[in-house]
Design a protein around this motif. Sequence first.
Motif, PDB file in Angstrom:
ATOM      1  N   GLU A  74      78.900  89.772  49.570  1.00  0.00           N
ATOM      2  CA  GLU A  74      77.776  90.689  49.378  1.00  0.00           C
ATOM      3  C   GLU A  74      77.992  91.962  50.179  1.00  0.00           C
ATOM      4  O   GLU A  74      77.724  93.070  49.699  1.00  0.00           O
ATOM      5  N   TRP A  75      78.505  91.822  51.412  1.00  0.00           N
ATOM      6  CA  TRP A  75      78.773  93.004  52.249  1.00  0.00           C
ATOM      7  C   TRP A  75      79.852  93.872  51.610  1.00  0.00           C
ATOM      8  O   TRP A  75      79.728  95.092  51.569  1.00  0.00           O
ATOM      9  N   SER A  77      80.498  94.287  48.588  1.00  0.00           N
ATOM     10  CA  SER A  77      79.974  94.992  47.416  1.00  0.00           C
ATOM     11  C   SER A  77      79.202  96.249  47.810  1.00  0.00           C
ATOM     12  O   SER A  77      78.934  97.100  46.962  1.00  0.00           O
ATOM     13  N   ARG A  78      78.862  96.379  49.088  1.00  0.00           N
ATOM     14  CA  ARG A  78      78.082  97.526  49.562  1.00  0.00           C
ATOM     15  C   ARG A  78      78.953  98.655  50.095  1.00  0.00           C
ATOM     16  O   ARG A  78      78.441  99.717  50.442  1.00  0.00           O
ATOM     17  N   TYR A 105      81.296  94.663  40.739  1.00  0.00           N
ATOM     18  CA  TYR A 105      80.138  95.096  41.541  1.00  0.00           C
ATOM     19  C   TYR A 105      78.827  94.814  40.815  1.00  0.00           C
ATOM     20  O   TYR A 105      78.727  95.021  39.596  1.00  0.00           O
ATOM     21  N   PRO A 149      78.625 102.589  46.316  1.00  0.00           N
ATOM     22  CA  PRO A 149      78.589 102.051  47.674  1.00  0.00           C
ATOM     23  C   PRO A 149      77.541 102.732  48.553  1.00  0.00           C
ATOM     24  O   PRO A 149      77.265 103.919  48.398  1.00  0.00           O
ATOM     25  N   GLU A 150      76.999 101.951  49.486  1.00  0.00           N
ATOM     26  CA  GLU A 150      76.140 102.528  50.522  1.00  0.00           C
ATOM     27  C   GLU A 150      76.982 103.269  51.555  1.00  0.00           C
ATOM     28  O   GLU A 150      76.530 104.234  52.165  1.00  0.00           O
TER      29      GLU A 150
END
Length: 280
Positions: A74-75, A77-78, A105, A149-150
């Motif tokens: 999950e991380w 994917s950010r 994603y 992405p963040e």
Amino acid sequence: MTTAVRVRGLTKRYGDVQAVGGIDLDIRTGEVFAILGPNGAGKSTTVEILEGYRSRDSGEVSVLGVDPGTPTREWRSRIGVVLQTANDVAEATVRETVRHFARYYPRAEDPDEVIERVGLTEKADKRIRQLSGGQRRRVDVALGVIGAPELLFLDEPTTGFDPEARRRFWELIRSLALRGTTIVLTTHYLDEAEALASRVSVVAGGRVVAEGEPATLGGRASAKARVSWSDGGERRTLETETPTRTVLELTHRFDGEVPELTVTRPSLEEVYLQLVEAPA
């Protein structure tokens, strides 16, 4: 303002070589942060640790609230990553490659829109092997941003770009920043750092030697100005803390226009070279 990346006392050794010797960083959410330094300074090792690709020896690291030493799917994917070098699928087309990566994603961008944003619409159906080096680099950028992405890591992203492609890429980065994406940039192009970054950190010898806004780094804003002009065919230069007064005096001396007048302060490149060449 929240913090996207927090680093305290980061160290990394390769045998007898100390690559990173106690780096501290705070990167704010939504900012473009540039890490500058010569080859071998430790910046690439630092970024690889932040990306979760390399282990650290000691120190505390938090990236989007997670220790990258124990990353989760999950991380990952950010975050988005554009590596300095990448291996692509030479026989796939640009569109096939970007669409393929989009499936990894949960919140992927539209592949065709991303291809357009990196300036490859006309090459979308070309095989990767048919592209120039600069065009392949744009594919790397597309793959880095396809997951919305963040936090985006960019390692020398415009290597091989022509001037027009670099400017287009800058606009892409600015648009991502306006959308709230945090961007960590390493680059050897100081004009790129000055154009894009709200803050820069200069790394030398595995340590941070200076940090701040590009306009004020290393006392740049308060450094003496250089006033230059032409006088009887000769070029004259005066370093002064009062450039406005100097220009006024020259204006009176020349009764108006001062021949070939320029007023400059130290460039980011000059300040950078002083910082990385200073003895430890």
